[in-house]
Design a protein around this motif. Structure first.
Motif, PDB file in Angstrom:
ATOM      1  N   GLN A 183       0.918  -1.228  -0.167  1.00  0.00           N
ATOM      2  CA  GLN A 183      -0.194  -0.081   0.040  1.00  0.00           C
ATOM      3  C   GLN A 183       0.790   1.134  -0.079  1.00  0.00           C
ATOM      4  N   HIS A 184       2.068   1.207   0.737  1.00  0.00           N
ATOM      5  CA  HIS A 184       2.819   2.404   0.770  1.00  0.00           C
ATOM      6  C   HIS A 184       3.423   2.516  -0.702  1.00  0.00           C
ATOM      7  N   LEU A 185       3.909   1.405  -1.223  1.00  0.00           N
ATOM      8  CA  LEU A 185       4.518   1.710  -2.536  1.00  0.00           C
ATOM      9  C   LEU A 185       3.623   1.894  -3.527  1.00  0.00           C
ATOM     10  N   LEU A 186       2.333   1.616  -3.327  1.00  0.00           N
ATOM     11  CA  LEU A 186       1.106   2.113  -4.295  1.00  0.00           C
ATOM     12  C   LEU A 186       1.034   3.708  -4.214  1.00  0.00           C
ATOM     13  N   LEU A 187       0.985   4.005  -2.917  1.00  0.00           N
ATOM     14  CA  LEU A 187       0.729   5.543  -2.773  1.00  0.00           C
ATOM     15  C   LEU A 187       1.830   6.323  -3.408  1.00  0.00           C
ATOM     16  N   GLN A 188       3.247   5.831  -3.293  1.00  0.00           N
ATOM     17  CA  GLN A 188       4.163   6.503  -3.725  1.00  0.00           C
ATOM     18  C   GLN A 188       4.436   6.355  -5.464  1.00  0.00           C
ATOM     19  N   LEU A 189       4.087   5.259  -5.619  1.00  0.00           N
ATOM     20  CA  LEU A 189       4.141   5.300  -7.209  1.00  0.00           C
ATOM     21  C   LEU A 189       3.043   6.090  -7.924  1.00  0.00           C
ATOM     22  N   THR A 190       1.910   5.934  -7.431  1.00  0.00           N
ATOM     23  CA  THR A 190       0.961   6.830  -7.825  1.00  0.00           C
ATOM     24  C   THR A 190       1.208   8.297  -7.788  1.00  0.00           C
ATOM     25  N   SER A 191       2.062   8.799  -6.865  1.00  0.00           N
ATOM     26  CA  SER A 191       2.416  10.148  -6.613  1.00  0.00           C
ATOM     27  C   SER A 191       3.380  10.405  -7.950  1.00  0.00           C
ATOM     28  N   ASP A 192       4.333   9.633  -7.844  1.00  0.00           N
ATOM     29  CA  ASP A 192       5.403   9.685  -8.863  1.00  0.00           C
ATOM     30  C   ASP A 192       4.889   9.747 -10.416  1.00  0.00           C
ATOM     31  N   LEU A 193       3.815   9.047 -10.463  1.00  0.00           N
ATOM     32  CA  LEU A 193       3.170   8.827 -12.016  1.00  0.00           C
ATOM     33  C   LEU A 193       2.399   9.919 -12.426  1.00  0.00           C
ATOM     34  N   THR A 194       1.840  10.641 -11.238  1.00  0.00           N
ATOM     35  CA  THR A 194       1.012  11.779 -11.585  1.00  0.00           C
ATOM     36  C   THR A 194       1.440  12.819 -12.612  1.00  0.00           C
ATOM     37  N   PRO A 195       2.792  13.123 -12.520  1.00  0.00           N
ATOM     38  CA  PRO A 195       3.167  14.590 -13.231  1.00  0.00           C
ATOM     39  C   PRO A 195       3.538  13.790 -14.665  1.00  0.00           C
ATOM     40  N   VAL A 196       3.810  12.410 -14.555  1.00  0.00           N
ATOM     41  CA  VAL A 196       4.414  11.588 -15.687  1.00  0.00           C
ATOM     42  C   VAL A 196       2.743  11.597 -16.716  1.00  0.00           C
ATOM     43  N   VAL A 197       1.717  11.253 -16.093  1.00  0.00           N
ATOM     44  CA  VAL A 197       0.557  11.089 -16.854  1.00  0.00           C
ATOM     45  C   VAL A 197       0.034  12.563 -17.335  1.00  0.00           C
ATOM     46  N   ALA A 198       0.162  13.421 -16.375  1.00  0.00           N
ATOM     47  CA  ALA A 198      -0.242  14.901 -16.874  1.00  0.00           C
ATOM     48  C   ALA A 198       0.365  15.393 -18.037  1.00  0.00           C
ATOM     49  N   SER A 212      -5.381   7.704 -15.770  1.00  0.00           N
ATOM     50  CA  SER A 212      -4.742   8.077 -14.454  1.00  0.00           C
ATOM     51  C   SER A 212      -3.622   7.663 -14.213  1.00  0.00           C
ATOM     52  N   ALA A 213      -2.900   8.329 -13.322  1.00  0.00           N
ATOM     53  CA  ALA A 213      -1.869   7.728 -12.520  1.00  0.00           C
ATOM     54  C   ALA A 213      -2.167   6.427 -11.791  1.00  0.00           C
ATOM     55  N   ALA A 214      -3.226   6.428 -11.192  1.00  0.00           N
ATOM     56  CA  ALA A 214      -3.678   5.422 -10.288  1.00  0.00           C
ATOM     57  C   ALA A 214      -3.881   4.046 -11.099  1.00  0.00           C
ATOM     58  N   GLU A 215      -4.395   4.184 -12.275  1.00  0.00           N
ATOM     59  CA  GLU A 215      -4.524   3.205 -13.290  1.00  0.00           C
ATOM     60  C   GLU A 215      -3.398   2.479 -13.706  1.00  0.00           C
ATOM     61  N   MET A 216      -2.409   3.401 -13.823  1.00  0.00           N
ATOM     62  CA  MET A 216      -0.979   2.779 -14.283  1.00  0.00           C
ATOM     63  C   MET A 216      -0.441   2.108 -13.161  1.00  0.00           C
ATOM     64  N   ALA A 217      -0.696   2.713 -11.839  1.00  0.00           N
ATOM     65  CA  ALA A 217       0.129   2.232 -10.878  1.00  0.00           C
ATOM     66  C   ALA A 217      -0.380   0.708 -10.372  1.00  0.00           C
ATOM     67  N   THR A 218      -1.676   0.512 -10.710  1.00  0.00           N
ATOM     68  CA  THR A 218      -2.532  -0.711 -10.315  1.00  0.00           C
ATOM     69  C   THR A 218      -2.576  -1.696 -11.598  1.00  0.00           C
ATOM     70  N   GLY A 219      -2.327  -1.133 -12.806  1.00  0.00           N
ATOM     71  CA  GLY A 219      -2.314  -1.950 -13.915  1.00  0.00           C
ATOM     72  C   GLY A 219      -1.256  -3.155 -13.961  1.00  0.00           C
ATOM     73  N   GLU A 220      -1.289  -3.488 -15.345  1.00  0.00           N
ATOM     74  CA  GLU A 220      -0.262  -4.588 -15.713  1.00  0.00           C
ATOM     75  C   GLU A 220       1.234  -4.030 -15.930  1.00  0.00           C
ATOM     76  N   ILE A 221       2.239  -4.572 -15.463  1.00  0.00           N
ATOM     77  CA  ILE A 221       3.581  -4.204 -15.401  1.00  0.00           C
ATOM     78  C   ILE A 221       3.901  -3.804 -16.803  1.00  0.00           C
ATOM     79  N   ARG A 222       3.408  -4.489 -17.721  1.00  0.00           N
ATOM     80  CA  ARG A 222       3.570  -4.310 -19.311  1.00  0.00           C
ATOM     81  C   ARG A 222       2.968  -2.788 -19.996  1.00  0.00           C
ATOM     82  N   THR A 223       1.915  -2.520 -19.163  1.00  0.00           N
ATOM     83  CA  THR A 223       1.337  -1.413 -19.633  1.00  0.00           C
ATOM     84  C   THR A 223       2.228  -0.293 -19.064  1.00  0.00           C
ATOM     85  N   LEU A 224       2.473  -0.304 -17.812  1.00  0.00           N
ATOM     86  CA  LEU A 224       3.547   0.608 -17.302  1.00  0.00           C
ATOM     87  C   LEU A 224       4.732   0.864 -18.155  1.00  0.00           C
TER      88      LEU A 224
END
Length: 292
Positions: A183-198, A212-224
């Motif tokens: 959960q901690h890593l998910l929050l951090q990853l989502t935060s890091d991906l937010t400006p990338v997606v934007a 969204s960043a959340a979608e990338m963070a929780t989706g498949e690794i190959r999508t990321l």
């Protein structure tokens, strides 16, 4: 204030000589990462004269909201505070209660404490075993009510009550620890991906069906990786610019799965990254320390 001026200001102040100053520096970097364009933020980071690994660790510190209430107890350097961000909530509480998290603690002391605890099994010192006896057999309903009452009372002490024998309890505690880390890593990853997606072109997001960043963070690794490769112009560019995001994603998936085989493969992936990309070695080591 332009990025160069901001960089000069940060460089003059330094990373911080007290916990409060370190947190302020980390939070300033986090704020500017959101406000500035990626190019301007890179200008800011380079202008400080700090190694990218130092900036990365300060960003992690700035994002960790758990540190704020602990400010008076935190060590006075970023190098000693950073290892604390890799701990789960329970582990961080243990570091405080055992006196490892304190203003005069050195980075070596904190790191040594973590290594010893991880070798021993971080969960074990925090697992207390209680036995209960009843003159009359408890019904299923009364047993559930008793467990609920015990759990509520234990929350006052920051303790989670788990029903079961020692083996079951340890297994559940380890699983709970992994879930907390995930959960901690998910929050951090989502935060890091937010400006990338934007900043990502709409065509790339549509191609990989990401919104969204959340979608990338929780989706498949190959999508990321697919999105990141496209944004950086190739695989090598992806590793240089976004390799840290890939590593955190793999570590998150490791801590999210109950499959030992999958955990073995995720650990193997990170070790391969460490062997091929020197600039990610420290991050991989930090993530591997969290893999129970």
């Amino acid at each position: 204030m332009d990025p160069a001026a901001l960089a000069a200001d940060l460089a003059a102040k330094g990373q911080g000589k007290t916990a409060q100053e370190v947190l302020d520096t980390g939070q300033t970097l986090v704020l500017q990462e959101v406000r500035l364009t990626p190019e301007d933020f890179q200008t800011l980071c380079k202008g400080t004269g700090w190694h990218p690994k130092v900036v990365s660790k300060l960003l992690v510190i700035g994002r960790d909201k758990r540190l704020l209430p602990l400010t008076p107890q935190l060590p006075g350097s970023y190098s000693a505070i950073y290892p604390l961000t890799t701990l789960t909530d329970a582990e961080l509480n243990l570091a405080v209660s055992e006196g490892t998290c304190r203003p005069d603690a050195s980075s070596r002391e904190v790191l040594d404490w973590i290594k010893v605890k991880r070798l021993e099994g971080m969960d074990l010192p925090e697992t207390l075993t209680f036995s209960g006896t009843s003159a009359d057999p408890l019904t299923k309903e009364r047993k559930a009510a008793l467990l609920a009452a015990l759990q509520q009372a234990a929350l006052t002490f920051g303790v989670t009550v788990i029903e079961g024998g020692p083996t079951t309890g340890t297994r559940k505690a380890t699983k709970a620890s992994r879930e907390t880390i995930a959960q901690h890593l998910l929050l951090q990853l989502t935060s890091d991906l937010t400006p990338v997606v934007a900043e990502a072109p709409e065509t790339v997001l549509k191609e990989f069906e990401v919104t969204s960043a959340a979608e990338m963070a929780t989706g498949e690794i190959r999508t990321l990786t697919g999105v990141l490769v496209r944004l950086s112009g190739g695989t090598e560019g992806m590793w240089q610019t976004y390799g840290n995001l890939y590593c955190r994603k793999v570590a998150m998936e490791y801590n999210s799965t109950e499959s030992r085989a999958q955990r073995f493969n995720y650990r193997k992936r990170l070790l391969e990254v460490k062997g091929k990309h020197d600039h990610l070695a420290d991050l991989v080591d930090d993530l591997l320390e969290q893999m129970n």
